[in-house]
Design a protein around this motif. Structure first.
Motif, PDB file in Angstrom:
ATOM      1  N   UNK A 188       0.916  -0.895  -0.363  1.00  0.00           N
ATOM      2  CA  UNK A 188      -0.280   0.022   0.203  1.00  0.00           C
ATOM      3  C   UNK A 188       0.747   0.708  -0.292  1.00  0.00           C
ATOM      4  N   UNK A 189       2.352   1.406   0.289  1.00  0.00           N
ATOM      5  CA  UNK A 189       3.183   2.859   0.188  1.00  0.00           C
ATOM      6  C   UNK A 189       3.891   2.791  -0.910  1.00  0.00           C
ATOM      7  N   UNK A 190       3.102   2.121  -2.298  1.00  0.00           N
ATOM      8  CA  UNK A 190       4.035   1.521  -3.242  1.00  0.00           C
ATOM      9  C   UNK A 190       2.469   2.778  -4.367  1.00  0.00           C
ATOM     10  N   UNK A 191       2.852   3.899  -4.568  1.00  0.00           N
ATOM     11  CA  UNK A 191       1.811   5.123  -5.273  1.00  0.00           C
ATOM     12  C   UNK A 191       1.955   4.330  -6.590  1.00  0.00           C
ATOM     13  N   UNK A 192       2.405   3.679  -7.033  1.00  0.00           N
ATOM     14  CA  UNK A 192       2.439   3.392  -8.530  1.00  0.00           C
ATOM     15  C   UNK A 192       1.737   1.525  -7.781  1.00  0.00           C
ATOM     16  N   UNK A 193       2.011   1.533  -7.809  1.00  0.00           N
ATOM     17  CA  UNK A 193       1.423  -0.048  -7.828  1.00  0.00           C
ATOM     18  C   UNK A 193       0.104   0.141  -7.048  1.00  0.00           C
ATOM     19  N   UNK A 194      -0.280   1.133  -5.994  1.00  0.00           N
ATOM     20  CA  UNK A 194      -1.514   1.256  -5.629  1.00  0.00           C
ATOM     21  C   UNK A 194      -2.912   1.271  -6.439  1.00  0.00           C
ATOM     22  N   UNK A 195      -1.741   2.623  -8.080  1.00  0.00           N
ATOM     23  CA  UNK A 195      -2.640   3.222  -9.181  1.00  0.00           C
ATOM     24  C   UNK A 195      -3.048   2.297  -9.384  1.00  0.00           C
ATOM     25  N   UNK A 196      -2.399   1.287 -10.106  1.00  0.00           N
ATOM     26  CA  UNK A 196      -2.460  -0.135 -10.937  1.00  0.00           C
ATOM     27  C   UNK A 196      -4.033  -0.645 -10.748  1.00  0.00           C
ATOM     28  N   UNK A 197      -3.694  -0.688  -9.424  1.00  0.00           N
ATOM     29  CA  UNK A 197      -5.011  -1.609  -8.734  1.00  0.00           C
ATOM     30  C   UNK A 197      -6.238  -1.062  -8.428  1.00  0.00           C
ATOM     31  N   UNK A 198      -6.085   0.368  -8.524  1.00  0.00           N
ATOM     32  CA  UNK A 198      -7.408   1.473  -8.534  1.00  0.00           C
ATOM     33  C   UNK A 198      -7.979   0.736 -10.291  1.00  0.00           C
ATOM     34  N   UNK A 199      -6.688   1.577 -10.978  1.00  0.00           N
ATOM     35  CA  UNK A 199      -7.561   1.087 -12.702  1.00  0.00           C
ATOM     36  C   UNK A 199      -8.345  -0.095 -12.447  1.00  0.00           C
ATOM     37  N   UNK A 200      -7.804  -1.543 -12.209  1.00  0.00           N
ATOM     38  CA  UNK A 200      -8.238  -2.647 -12.185  1.00  0.00           C
ATOM     39  C   UNK A 200     -10.194  -2.481 -11.338  1.00  0.00           C
ATOM     40  N   UNK A 201      -9.904  -2.234 -10.223  1.00  0.00           N
ATOM     41  CA  UNK A 201     -10.709  -1.952  -9.649  1.00  0.00           C
ATOM     42  C   UNK A 201     -12.192  -1.628 -10.059  1.00  0.00           C
ATOM     43  N   UNK A 202     -12.160  -0.118 -11.061  1.00  0.00           N
ATOM     44  CA  UNK A 202     -12.994   0.706 -11.939  1.00  0.00           C
ATOM     45  C   UNK A 202     -12.740  -0.302 -12.829  1.00  0.00           C
ATOM     46  N   UNK A 203     -12.113  -0.304 -14.379  1.00  0.00           N
ATOM     47  CA  UNK A 203     -12.365  -1.357 -15.185  1.00  0.00           C
ATOM     48  C   UNK A 203     -13.408  -2.156 -15.174  1.00  0.00           C
ATOM     49  N   UNK A 204     -13.047  -3.314 -14.178  1.00  0.00           N
ATOM     50  CA  UNK A 204     -13.433  -4.571 -13.874  1.00  0.00           C
ATOM     51  C   UNK A 204     -14.787  -4.827 -13.275  1.00  0.00           C
ATOM     52  N   UNK A 205     -14.587  -3.538 -11.871  1.00  0.00           N
ATOM     53  CA  UNK A 205     -15.639  -3.008 -10.903  1.00  0.00           C
ATOM     54  C   UNK A 205     -15.378  -4.482 -10.340  1.00  0.00           C
ATOM     55  N   UNK A 206     -14.786  -4.646  -9.552  1.00  0.00           N
ATOM     56  CA  UNK A 206     -14.123  -5.818  -8.603  1.00  0.00           C
ATOM     57  C   UNK A 206     -13.479  -5.151  -7.775  1.00  0.00           C
ATOM     58  N   UNK A 207     -13.212  -5.844  -6.860  1.00  0.00           N
ATOM     59  CA  UNK A 207     -11.985  -5.554  -5.751  1.00  0.00           C
ATOM     60  C   UNK A 207     -11.338  -6.601  -5.219  1.00  0.00           C
ATOM     61  N   UNK A 208     -10.038  -6.452  -5.428  1.00  0.00           N
ATOM     62  CA  UNK A 208      -9.851  -7.357  -3.811  1.00  0.00           C
ATOM     63  C   UNK A 208      -9.360  -8.778  -4.529  1.00  0.00           C
ATOM     64  N   UNK A 209      -9.139  -9.428  -3.881  1.00  0.00           N
ATOM     65  CA  UNK A 209      -8.500 -10.865  -4.471  1.00  0.00           C
ATOM     66  C   UNK A 209      -7.413 -11.282  -3.892  1.00  0.00           C
ATOM     67  N   UNK A 210      -6.048 -10.903  -3.604  1.00  0.00           N
ATOM     68  CA  UNK A 210      -5.504 -10.904  -2.558  1.00  0.00           C
ATOM     69  C   UNK A 210      -5.167 -10.553  -1.181  1.00  0.00           C
ATOM     70  N   UNK A 211      -5.228 -11.198  -0.256  1.00  0.00           N
ATOM     71  CA  UNK A 211      -4.661 -11.614   1.122  1.00  0.00           C
ATOM     72  C   UNK A 211      -3.859  -9.793   1.923  1.00  0.00           C
ATOM     73  N   UNK A 212      -3.610  -9.494   1.044  1.00  0.00           N
ATOM     74  CA  UNK A 212      -2.689  -8.776   1.351  1.00  0.00           C
ATOM     75  C   UNK A 212      -3.483  -7.602   2.432  1.00  0.00           C
ATOM     76  N   UNK A 213      -2.731  -7.052   3.551  1.00  0.00           N
ATOM     77  CA  UNK A 213      -3.239  -5.918   4.095  1.00  0.00           C
ATOM     78  C   UNK A 213      -3.573  -4.619   3.271  1.00  0.00           C
ATOM     79  N   UNK A 214      -3.629  -4.235   2.409  1.00  0.00           N
ATOM     80  CA  UNK A 214      -3.435  -3.678   1.034  1.00  0.00           C
ATOM     81  C   UNK A 214      -4.651  -3.412   0.729  1.00  0.00           C
ATOM     82  N   UNK A 215      -4.907  -4.962   0.300  1.00  0.00           N
ATOM     83  CA  UNK A 215      -6.206  -4.996  -0.416  1.00  0.00           C
ATOM     84  C   UNK A 215      -7.137  -4.739   0.185  1.00  0.00           C
TER      85      UNK A 215
END
Length: 219
Positions: free
Chosen positions: A131-158
């Motif tokens: 979650x401290x990686x701004x670029x990685x978080x931005x990419x994850x948010x793109x997936x959430x918005x594009x696929x209308x999904x969220x999570x799937x990982x067990x990490x704290x960031x998810x």
């Protein structure tokens, strides 16, 4: 004067019509390939450092096949009208080559189908892992918005990013599988359709080519 008469004349015009359809099929394949390559959703999901490119390899094969089909279809029409044995034989040879390329692309897609999905899932999981990686978080948010999904990982960031998501929201690993399976199925169906059309073209061109040769021997 026409070199073929009777039923072979019918085959000649059938081959001309087939080649025109084949040319249109090439245009369709090219259009679908360009759509898959520049589809905003796909581009967004596969943009970023370390994004997998295996999916785009299959798309590039599709684009090459479409362009080649248009060129071959044009010369096939010309060969049928001119009743040129040389052009028809070349057309048959090109169809065999394209057919082989289609089979190779189909095998490539079938073998790498799961790999493509797994690579994208790993890319998403690695992006959301910290979650401290701004670029990685931005990419994850793109997936959430594009696929209308969220999570799937067990990490704290998810857990953090999906805290406000509705309970019925689909997890992103499943959404990624569904999204890319749909795209890969499109490529597969187009390949099967094109292969069927090419088999007819090979039959028509060989029949007409043999008829022209036999006619010359009689003369």
């Amino acid at each position: 004067m026409s070199k073929v008469q009777g039923g072979m004349k019918c085959v000649k015009y059938l081959l001309f019509v087939f080649n025109f359809i084949f040319w249109l099929s090439g245009l369709l394949v090219l259009a679908v390939g360009l759509w898959l390559r520049f589809d905003p959703e796909t581009v967004e999901l596969l943009t970023g450092d370390g994004a997998p490119d295996t999916f785009f390899i299959a798309v590039y094969i599709l684009l090459g096949a479409g362009a080649l089909m248009m060129i071959v279809g044009f010369f096939g029409c010309f060969g049928a009208v001119r009743e040129s044995q040389c052009l028809l034989a070349s057309f048959f040879a090109c169809l065999v080559i394209i057919f082989g390329a289609e089979i190779a692309a189909g095998v490539f897609g079938f073998i790498n189908k799961e790999q493509i999905v797994e690579e994208v899932q790993k890319f998403y999981s690695s992006s959301i892992a910290d979650v401290t990686n701004a670029n990685g978080t931005a990419i994850a948010l793109i997936y959430h918005k594009t696929l209308n999904c969220c999570g799937g990982s067990t990490s704290d960031a998810s857990t953090t990013l999906c805290a406000d998501a509705p309970e019925e929201t689909e997890d992103c690993l499943t959404a990624i599988t569904d999204f890319f399976n749909e795209k890969l199925h499109i490529i597969g169906y187009i390949g099967i359709g094109v292969a069927g059309v090419m088999i007819l073209g090979m039959i028509f061109s060989m029949v007409l080519c043999c008829a022209i040769r036999n006619n010359r021997e009689v003369i």
